[in-house]
Enzyme design. Structure first.
Site, PDB file in Angstrom:
ATOM      1  N   SER A  96      33.486  -6.572  23.559  1.00 57.17           N
ATOM      2  CA  SER A  96      34.656  -6.589  24.436  1.00 57.17           C
ATOM      3  C   SER A  96      34.278  -6.127  25.843  1.00 57.17           C
ATOM      4  O   SER A  96      34.934  -6.492  26.820  1.00 57.17           O
ATOM      5  CB  SER A  96      35.742  -5.657  23.879  1.00 57.17           C
ATOM      6  OG  SER A  96      36.054  -6.026  22.552  1.00 57.17           O
ATOM      7  N   ARG A  97      33.239  -5.307  25.944  1.00 61.17           N
ATOM      8  CA  ARG A  97      32.847  -4.778  27.251  1.00 61.17           C
ATOM      9  C   ARG A  97      32.117  -5.810  28.111  1.00 61.17           C
ATOM     10  O   ARG A  97      31.952  -5.603  29.309  1.00 61.17           O
ATOM     11  CB  ARG A  97      31.955  -3.541  27.073  1.00 61.17           C
ATOM     12  CG  ARG A  97      32.702  -2.337  26.531  1.00 61.17           C
ATOM     13  CD  ARG A  97      31.822  -1.100  26.525  1.00 61.17           C
ATOM     14  NE  ARG A  97      32.562   0.094  26.188  1.00 61.17           N
ATOM     15  CZ  ARG A  97      32.810   0.505  24.938  1.00 61.17           C
ATOM     16  NH1 ARG A  97      32.358  -0.203  23.915  1.00 61.17           N
ATOM     17  NH2 ARG A  97      33.491   1.615  24.716  1.00 61.17           N
TER      18      ARG A  97
ATOM     19  N   ALA B 231      40.861  -7.053  22.634  1.00 60.90           N
ATOM     20  CA  ALA B 231      39.954  -7.826  23.500  1.00 60.90           C
ATOM     21  C   ALA B 231      39.034  -8.643  22.588  1.00 60.90           C
ATOM     22  O   ALA B 231      37.805  -8.568  22.668  1.00 60.90           O
ATOM     23  CB  ALA B 231      39.178  -6.935  24.457  1.00 60.90           C
ATOM     24  N   LEU B 232      39.686  -9.403  21.739  1.00 62.94           N
ATOM     25  CA  LEU B 232      38.979 -10.056  20.626  1.00 62.94           C
ATOM     26  C   LEU B 232      38.069 -11.190  21.100  1.00 62.94           C
ATOM     27  O   LEU B 232      38.358 -11.876  22.067  1.00 62.94           O
ATOM     28  CB  LEU B 232      39.998 -10.594  19.617  1.00 62.94           C
ATOM     29  CG  LEU B 232      40.933  -9.546  19.003  1.00 62.94           C
ATOM     30  CD1 LEU B 232      41.858 -10.206  17.970  1.00 62.94           C
ATOM     31  CD2 LEU B 232      40.155  -8.403  18.349  1.00 62.94           C
TER      32      LEU B 232
ATOM     33  N   ASP C  38      27.736  -2.448  15.430  1.00 62.45           N
ATOM     34  CA  ASP C  38      27.899  -0.993  15.524  1.00 62.45           C
ATOM     35  C   ASP C  38      27.273  -0.393  14.266  1.00 62.45           C
ATOM     36  O   ASP C  38      27.967   0.088  13.369  1.00 62.45           O
ATOM     37  CB  ASP C  38      29.384  -0.653  15.640  1.00 62.45           C
ATOM     38  CG  ASP C  38      29.994  -1.241  16.894  1.00 62.45           C
ATOM     39  OD1 ASP C  38      29.828  -0.654  17.958  1.00 62.45           O
ATOM     40  OD2 ASP C  38      30.587  -2.332  16.813  1.00 62.45           O
TER      41      ASP C  38
ATOM     42  N   GLN D 238      38.286   8.403  20.371  1.00 61.92           N
ATOM     43  CA  GLN D 238      36.871   8.065  20.184  1.00 61.92           C
ATOM     44  C   GLN D 238      36.166   7.796  21.508  1.00 61.92           C
ATOM     45  O   GLN D 238      34.983   7.481  21.525  1.00 61.92           O
ATOM     46  CB  GLN D 238      36.696   6.901  19.217  1.00 61.92           C
ATOM     47  CG  GLN D 238      37.012   5.530  19.793  1.00 61.92           C
ATOM     48  CD  GLN D 238      36.839   4.445  18.750  1.00 61.92           C
ATOM     49  OE1 GLN D 238      37.545   4.392  17.750  1.00 61.92           O
ATOM     50  NE2 GLN D 238      35.876   3.551  18.978  1.00 61.92           N
TER      51      GLN D 238
ATOM     52  N   HIS E 192      34.703 -10.431  16.418  1.00 58.83           N
ATOM     53  CA  HIS E 192      35.859  -9.973  15.634  1.00 58.83           C
ATOM     54  C   HIS E 192      36.351 -11.092  14.703  1.00 58.83           C
ATOM     55  O   HIS E 192      36.680 -10.861  13.542  1.00 58.83           O
ATOM     56  CB  HIS E 192      37.027  -9.601  16.542  1.00 58.83           C
ATOM     57  CG  HIS E 192      36.742  -8.489  17.513  1.00 58.83           C
ATOM     58  ND1 HIS E 192      36.617  -8.699  18.862  1.00 58.83           N
ATOM     59  CD2 HIS E 192      36.562  -7.162  17.324  1.00 58.83           C
ATOM     60  CE1 HIS E 192      36.387  -7.547  19.472  1.00 58.83           C
ATOM     61  NE2 HIS E 192      36.349  -6.585  18.563  1.00 58.83           N
TER      62      HIS E 192
ATOM     63  N   MET F 101      39.677  -2.819  18.314  1.00 58.21           N
ATOM     64  CA  MET F 101      40.323  -2.258  19.510  1.00 58.21           C
ATOM     65  C   MET F 101      40.804  -3.383  20.431  1.00 58.21           C
ATOM     66  O   MET F 101      41.059  -3.155  21.622  1.00 58.21           O
ATOM     67  CB  MET F 101      39.358  -1.328  20.243  1.00 58.21           C
ATOM     68  CG  MET F 101      38.956  -0.142  19.361  1.00 58.21           C
ATOM     69  SD  MET F 101      38.419   1.278  20.307  1.00 58.21           S
ATOM     70  CE  MET F 101      36.999   0.622  21.134  1.00 58.21           C
TER      71      MET F 101
HETATM   72  P1  AMP Z   1      35.746  -3.003  18.306  1.00 57.88           P
HETATM   73  O1  AMP Z   1      36.977  -3.771  18.681  1.00 57.88           O
HETATM   74  O2  AMP Z   1      34.682  -3.036  19.342  1.00 57.88           O
HETATM   75  O3  AMP Z   1      36.055  -1.628  17.777  1.00 57.88           O
HETATM   76  O4  AMP Z   1      35.121  -3.790  17.083  1.00 57.88           O
HETATM   77  C1  AMP Z   1      35.861  -4.025  15.910  1.00 57.88           C
HETATM   78  C2  AMP Z   1      34.927  -4.508  14.834  1.00 57.88           C
HETATM   79  O5  AMP Z   1      34.291  -5.714  15.255  1.00 57.88           O
HETATM   80  C3  AMP Z   1      33.791  -3.492  14.557  1.00 57.88           C
HETATM   81  O6  AMP Z   1      33.551  -3.444  13.166  1.00 57.88           O
HETATM   82  C4  AMP Z   1      32.636  -4.110  15.295  1.00 57.88           C
HETATM   83  O7  AMP Z   1      31.372  -3.749  14.759  1.00 57.88           O
HETATM   84  C5  AMP Z   1      32.901  -5.583  15.111  1.00 57.88           C
HETATM   85  N1  AMP Z   1      32.191  -6.347  16.140  1.00 57.88           N
HETATM   86  C6  AMP Z   1      32.245  -6.159  17.480  1.00 57.88           C
HETATM   87  N2  AMP Z   1      31.398  -7.001  18.098  1.00 57.88           N
HETATM   88  C7  AMP Z   1      30.789  -7.721  17.128  1.00 57.88           C
HETATM   89  C8  AMP Z   1      29.793  -8.739  17.122  1.00 57.88           C
HETATM   90  N3  AMP Z   1      29.251  -9.192  18.237  1.00 57.88           N
HETATM   91  N4  AMP Z   1      29.406  -9.240  15.929  1.00 57.88           N
HETATM   92  C9  AMP Z   1      29.946  -8.767  14.765  1.00 57.88           C
HETATM   93  N5  AMP Z   1      30.877  -7.828  14.712  1.00 57.88           N
HETATM   94  C10 AMP Z   1      31.293  -7.301  15.866  1.00 57.88           C
END
Ligand code: AMP
Length: 281
Positions: free
Chosen positions: A186-187, A32-33, A150, A61, A37, A30
């Site tokens: 990202s939060r 905000a990498l 997650d 979602q 990510h 989503m």
């Molecule tokens: P998101 O952008 O939050 O939907 O995350 C995209 C992907 O990155 C999802 O598969 C997350 O589980 C993974 N992700 C987010 N934060 C982390 C982290 N700290 N370590 C590993 N994977 C992550």
């Protein structure tokens, strides 16, 4: 790195590569990498011929309108991070492209979307499953990379894939943490400086619970960790549970033939943070 803003353009590019027999690694995000990510992108780079990343803040979602509105959007910075990490193709669809018509499909996750995250974020996993399915259909990846941060999301995505007989190979990837233990998210950028300093309490309490495994039951550890959170009034705990890492059902007792995982969701400074830790070797 090529950028695509519509499904049609993406698919005409990828169809060609698939015909050539290229292995496609896919990382849905989503935006905000952060390093979490990027670790997924780097892993995909090592294991595939072509790496595709999507950036899409999936409205269906979000069970909370203000969370969606406040979700960080940093497209320029994201694009600058993706190429050096090894991304070849980035897909940045609009909401209209992903959802040209009202969403009708639904899945049956049984208890999986009613416990932990599912209990506190009704509809969330249904939205995740719908978007992941659509992204898989558009990208047709060989492998898709998901973060263990997650944890429950991976279980739900696996269930969705079973329900549609998806041929995609799901690759779970380790949690990436800040040096002080806070799981990258990202939060995290929404935390005040003071709250950011306090946030590693989550990781510390997960670790404290883990040190008790040899001599305590899951229920005793849960009671201890919950009481510790109560000593920190700036944290509002939603749940702390120790569950079977396969089924995600609550664990009555630790045993060598079952792997346990502790999962937590907590509010800090109006930001909802989740984390987890394996409680078995
Ligand atoms: P998101 O952008 O939050 O939907 O995350 C995209 C992907 O990155 C999802 O598969 C997350 O589980 C993974 N992700 C987010 N934060 C982390 C982290 N700290 N370590 C590993 N994977 C992550």
């Amino acid at each position: 790195m090529i950028q695509f803003y519509t499904s049609d353009e993406l698919q005409s590019h990828l169809t060609l590569l698939i015909k050539q027999g290229k292995a496609l690694g896919f990382v849905p995000t989503m935006g905000a990498l952060h390093e979490g990510h990027l670790s997924l992108i780097r892993r995909a780079r090592l294991e595939n011929d072509v790496v595709v990343c999507s950036i899409f803040v999936n409205p269906i979602q979000f069970n909370n309108a203000s969370d969606l509105e406040k979700y960080p959007r940093t497209l320029e910075a994201d694009l600058a991070l993706l190429e050096p990490a090894g991304c070849d193709v980035v897909f940045i669809p609009s909401v209209e492209d992903m959802y040209p018509e009202p969403v009708k499909e639904s899945f049956n996750f049984g208890y999986l979307d009613k416990i932990m995250e599912g209990k506190f974020r009704p509809g969330h996993f249904e939205g995740v499953a719908v978007v992941v399915r659509r992204l898989f259909e558009k990208v047709q990846p060989t492998r898709a990379y998901f973060g263990l941060k997650d944890y429950q999301q991976i279980a739900v995505v696996k269930s969705m894939m079973n329900q549609i007989n998806s041929p995609v190979n799901l690759v779970p990837c380790e949690i990436v943490r800040e040096p002080d233990g806070l799981a990258m998210s990202s939060r995290n950028v929404r935390l005040s400086a003071e709250a950011r300093d306090r946030a590693p309490v989550i990781f510390q309490l997960l670790k404290s619970g883990r040190t008790m495994v040899a001599n305590h039951s899951p229920a005793q550890i849960v009671e201890y960790v919950v009481s510790q959170f109560q000593l920190h009034p700036d944290f509002e705990l939603e749940y702390f549970e120790i569950v079977d890492s396969e089924t995600l059902l609550p664990l009555e007792a630790f045993s060598p033939d079952r792997s346990a995982i502790a999962c937590v969701a907590v509010w800090l400074n109006k930001v909802r943070l989740i984390d987890n830790m394996l409680y078995s070797d």
